[in-house]
Design an enzyme around this catalytic site. Structure first.
Site, short mmCIF file in Angstrom:
data_model
loop_
_atom_site.label_atom_id
_atom_site.label_comp_id
_atom_site.label_asym_id
_atom_site.label_seq_id
_atom_site.Cartn_x
_atom_site.Cartn_y
_atom_site.Cartn_z
N GLU A 180 -12.68 0.68 1.98
CA GLU A 180 -11.77 0.71 0.91
C GLU A 180 -11.60 -0.54 -0.12
O GLU A 180 -10.82 -0.73 -0.96
CB GLU A 180 -10.22 1.32 1.31
CG GLU A 180 -9.55 0.36 2.28
CD GLU A 180 -8.02 0.56 2.16
OE1 GLU A 180 -7.62 1.65 2.23
OE2 GLU A 180 -7.21 -0.39 2.28
N CYS A 189 0.90 -1.12 0.16
CA CYS A 189 -0.11 -0.06 0.02
C CYS A 189 0.89 1.26 -0.06
O CYS A 189 0.21 2.26 -0.16
CB CYS A 189 -0.97 -0.09 1.02
SG CYS A 189 -2.33 -1.01 0.97
N HIS A 233 -11.81 10.66 -8.52
CA HIS A 233 -10.88 10.57 -9.66
C HIS A 233 -9.77 11.65 -9.17
O HIS A 233 -9.03 12.33 -10.15
CB HIS A 233 -11.16 11.00 -11.03
CG HIS A 233 -12.28 9.78 -11.22
ND1 HIS A 233 -13.52 9.65 -11.01
CD2 HIS A 233 -11.93 9.03 -12.55
CE1 HIS A 233 -14.03 8.51 -11.84
NE2 HIS A 233 -13.02 8.19 -12.43
ZN LIG Z 1 -5.13 1.56 -0.54
#
Ligand SMILES: [Zn+2]
Length: 118
Positions: A107, A23, A67
């Site tokens: 997420e 990540c 975005h």
């Molecule tokens: Zn992430």
């Protein structure tokens, strides 16, 4: 007491700073956002608040994030799921006439963080 929930989503990229693992690399998510409001008094037609109003206010906030590269938003800080939830909560709470209980940000389909004021 009554509780309402409204959800929406946005797409955005991020990378975690100070994290050792995948990540820390640039990647994106479809972030799903759930907003919970609570209250005990209904209006004359039996609404705590119109869902549409919550959705409009939420969308004003997440429109800016859609975005985008979340690391560009200084107010978010390190764009963890936790910090994104706090960012949305802090902006949304003053826009609503009812008590914002919490903001939940997913997420992935398996992981979410919530922010609320204790
Ligand atoms: Zn992430």
């Amino acid at each position: 007491m009554y509780r309402l929930r409204v959800s929406s989503h946005f797409d955005a990229a991020h990378k975690l700073v100070g994290y050792e693992g995948k990540c820390s690399r640039l990647h994106g998510h479809t972030w799903r956002v759930e907003v919970f409001v609570i209250g005990e008094k209904l209006n004359e037609i039996g609404f705590l608040i119109d869902y549409k109003v919550i959705k409009e206010k939420l969308n004003e906030i997440i429109e800016k994030l859609d975005h985008s590269f979340l690391n560009d938003f200084r107010e978010i800080g390190n764009p963890t799921c936790e910090n994104v939830a706090r960012y949305i909560f802090e902006r949304l709470k003053d826009l609503l006439d009812v008590k914002l209980e919490k903001v939940r940000v997913w997420e992935s389909s398996e992981s979410y963080a919530e922010y609320f004021e204790g």
